[in-house]
Design an enzyme around this catalytic site. Sequence first.
Site, PDB file in Angstrom:
ATOM      1  N   CYS A 109       0.890  -1.157   0.000  1.00  0.00           N
ATOM      2  CA  CYS A 109       0.000   0.000   0.000  1.00  0.00           C
ATOM      3  C   CYS A 109       0.928   1.206   0.000  1.00  0.00           C
ATOM      4  O   CYS A 109       1.503   1.554   1.024  1.00  0.00           O
ATOM      5  CB  CYS A 109      -0.897   0.006   1.236  1.00  0.00           C
ATOM      6  SG  CYS A 109      -1.895   1.510   1.363  1.00  0.00           S
ATOM      7  N   CYS A 112      -0.486   4.331   2.242  1.00  0.00           N
ATOM      8  CA  CYS A 112      -0.577   4.262   3.713  1.00  0.00           C
ATOM      9  C   CYS A 112      -0.182   2.864   4.162  1.00  0.00           C
ATOM     10  O   CYS A 112       0.984   2.524   4.123  1.00  0.00           O
ATOM     11  CB  CYS A 112      -1.952   4.674   4.214  1.00  0.00           C
ATOM     12  SG  CYS A 112      -3.338   4.035   3.283  1.00  0.00           S
ATOM     13  N   SER A 113      -1.131   2.057   4.575  1.00  0.00           N
ATOM     14  CA  SER A 113      -0.771   0.766   5.148  1.00  0.00           C
ATOM     15  C   SER A 113      -1.902  -0.232   5.011  1.00  0.00           C
ATOM     16  O   SER A 113      -2.029  -1.132   5.824  1.00  0.00           O
ATOM     17  CB  SER A 113      -0.437   0.941   6.626  1.00  0.00           C
ATOM     18  OG  SER A 113      -1.574   1.493   7.270  1.00  0.00           O
ATOM     19  N   CYS A 114      -2.752  -0.069   3.988  1.00  0.00           N
ATOM     20  CA  CYS A 114      -3.875  -0.982   3.807  1.00  0.00           C
ATOM     21  C   CYS A 114      -3.328  -2.402   3.636  1.00  0.00           C
ATOM     22  O   CYS A 114      -2.386  -2.636   2.881  1.00  0.00           O
ATOM     23  CB  CYS A 114      -4.706  -0.581   2.602  1.00  0.00           C
ATOM     24  SG  CYS A 114      -5.406   1.073   2.789  1.00  0.00           S
TER      25      CYS A 114
END
Lengths: 203, 110
Positions: A109, A112-114
């Site tokens: 991702c 972000c950090s999905c």
Amino acid sequence: MSEPHDHRHGRDDEDSVSYYRTMEIAVRSLLIEKGIFSAQDVRRTVEAMDGRNYSRGARVVAHAWQDGAYRARLLANGTAAVEELGMQVGPLKLVVVENTPAVHNVVVCTLCSCYPRMLLGLPPDWYKSREYRSRVVREPRAVLADFGTALPADVTIRVHDSTADMRYMVLPMRPPASAGESAAQLERRISRDALVGTAVIDR
Amino acid sequence: MTMRSNHDMGGLAAGRLTPREHEYEPWEKRVDALMMLLSSKQRQLLTVDELRRNIEALGADAYDRMTYYERWMHAIGQTLIQRGVINIDELGRRMEEVRAAGGPDAAVNQ
């Protein structure tokens, strides 16, 4: 309302982590007072989080390895196929991408950090790092090498960039040595990183 | 040409990756739990997009200086204030009370 964009806070002696830990306690207690949730809701949510790890993803993969029709459904509609096994995906589109001898898949991702946390649990630190997010889309082979993962030069590496609404999980190739194994035996061969694509299952 | 904002780092050069794991601190798990509870179907007091928007509104310096869950906590606080679920004064007062009681290390959290 102006947004406080200055993050050197009111107190000189308070570092950033203390400030945000204090804010967490304050916000949580305000929300409990307002009846938005209870202390028990918070505890239960944390406990459920602790109970979720990549064994859920491994269960899905082992099932797909054993059942070709399920594998086809999983690749066609990841969300529905995972829910078939009694696990909730939530309001997300889950896409399962299949490794083959010609194509290896990696998930990131960049924004972000999905992460497919409903199948893998909370993401590891490196998944959220600047190094991984920046580089894996440009030089995936070099990044895989940082993990000690080397792929033949003729394998195409396909990198999938997740979003808030769409999460990816890799369906690794079943190792040839696993022929005839039970689901439990198969699950033990599967690593978390193989489900993100930064590792392969070579035995 | 559009300006690339700080969180939009795909394709940029960066250093060697050390595949570091991370033991989540209890407070970090609670921040995560706040997000899950607030964004749940029955509450709908926060969306992932709001969380991201408030994180992306951080200046580049703050973004890089703050840890992952510090950014989340910042964004959850901002969202709740923007939505009027809590106001900034009561938040400030409550934080002062937590400090007066000895700060986060002294708090009995659960």
